[in-house]
Scaffold this active site. Structure first.
Site, PDB file in Angstrom:
ATOM      1  CG  HIS A  53      -1.948  -1.052   1.223  1.00 57.96           C
ATOM      2  ND1 HIS A  53      -3.042  -1.019   2.047  1.00 57.96           N
ATOM      3  CD2 HIS A  53      -2.068  -2.200   0.508  1.00 57.96           C
ATOM      4  CE1 HIS A  53      -3.796  -2.089   1.842  1.00 57.96           C
ATOM      5  NE2 HIS A  53      -3.216  -2.820   0.907  1.00 57.96           N
ATOM      6  CD  GLU A  55      -1.742   4.669   3.401  1.00 57.78           C
ATOM      7  OE1 GLU A  55      -2.834   5.228   3.545  1.00 57.78           O
ATOM      8  OE2 GLU A  55      -1.586   3.666   2.667  1.00 57.78           O
ATOM      9  CB  CYS A  87      -6.555  -0.114   5.187  1.00 55.32           C
ATOM     10  SG  CYS A  87      -4.840  -0.696   5.081  1.00 55.32           S
ATOM     11  CB  CYS A  90      -1.893   1.841   6.070  1.00 57.06           C
ATOM     12  SG  CYS A  90      -1.567   0.968   4.524  1.00 57.06           S
TER      13      CYS A  90
END
Length: 151
Positions: A53, A55, A87, A90
């Protein structure tokens, strides 16, 4: 002092870079003392890695740049700017890294509305603390939403 919008613009530019690589427009910009430490974008499809992801990639880049795994020492008090509210994975990584503030463009609810084909309405700006991390939402919300809408 540089404002939230300036750093969010850097995250938006990083998201566009990821989109040119065929990725979703999730991106992060890690800031310490008003200086960008790292930029990263989603590479889930490119790397076939469900954890890649924006992040997470931003934190990975920052760790390599600072040559440390002592995340709390390296990033204590930093701010993560993201195009979308993080999310749980993260958010947890940011917490472990010692990030004290997360500033995001669209909320997870906004993202669900976009994916369902519903319009997001009104300018929403949230601010709260969860697990010791201040969260500020709605920064350049329409610009972030436009990316997720393919504009």
């Amino acid at each position: 002092m540089v404002g939230h919008e300036s750093f969010m613009k850097a995250a938006l530019a990083e998201a566009r870079k990821g989109m040119r690589e065929g990725q979703k427009p999730f991106a992060g910009c890690l800031v310490m003392h008003n200086k960008i430490i790292a930029l990263g974008h989603n590479t889930v499809y490119l790397e076939k890695d469900i954890a890649a992801h924006g992040e997470i990639n931003t934190l990975r880049i920052a760790c390599k740049k600072t040559k440390t795994l002592r995340l709390h020492n390296a990033f204590e008090g930093g701010t993560m700017y993201t195009t979308c509210e993080p999310c749980d994975m993260c958010l947890g990584a940011c917490r472990w890294a010692g990030i004290k503030r997360i500033v995001y463009g669209i909320s997870l609810k906004d993202l669900l509305d976009i994916e369902a084909g519903r319009e997001i309405s009104g300018r929403k700006r949230a601010s709260n603390k969860k697990e010791g991390i201040e969260r500020v939402g709605g920064v350049l919300r329409s610009g972030c939403a436009d990316l997720f809408l393919g504009r």
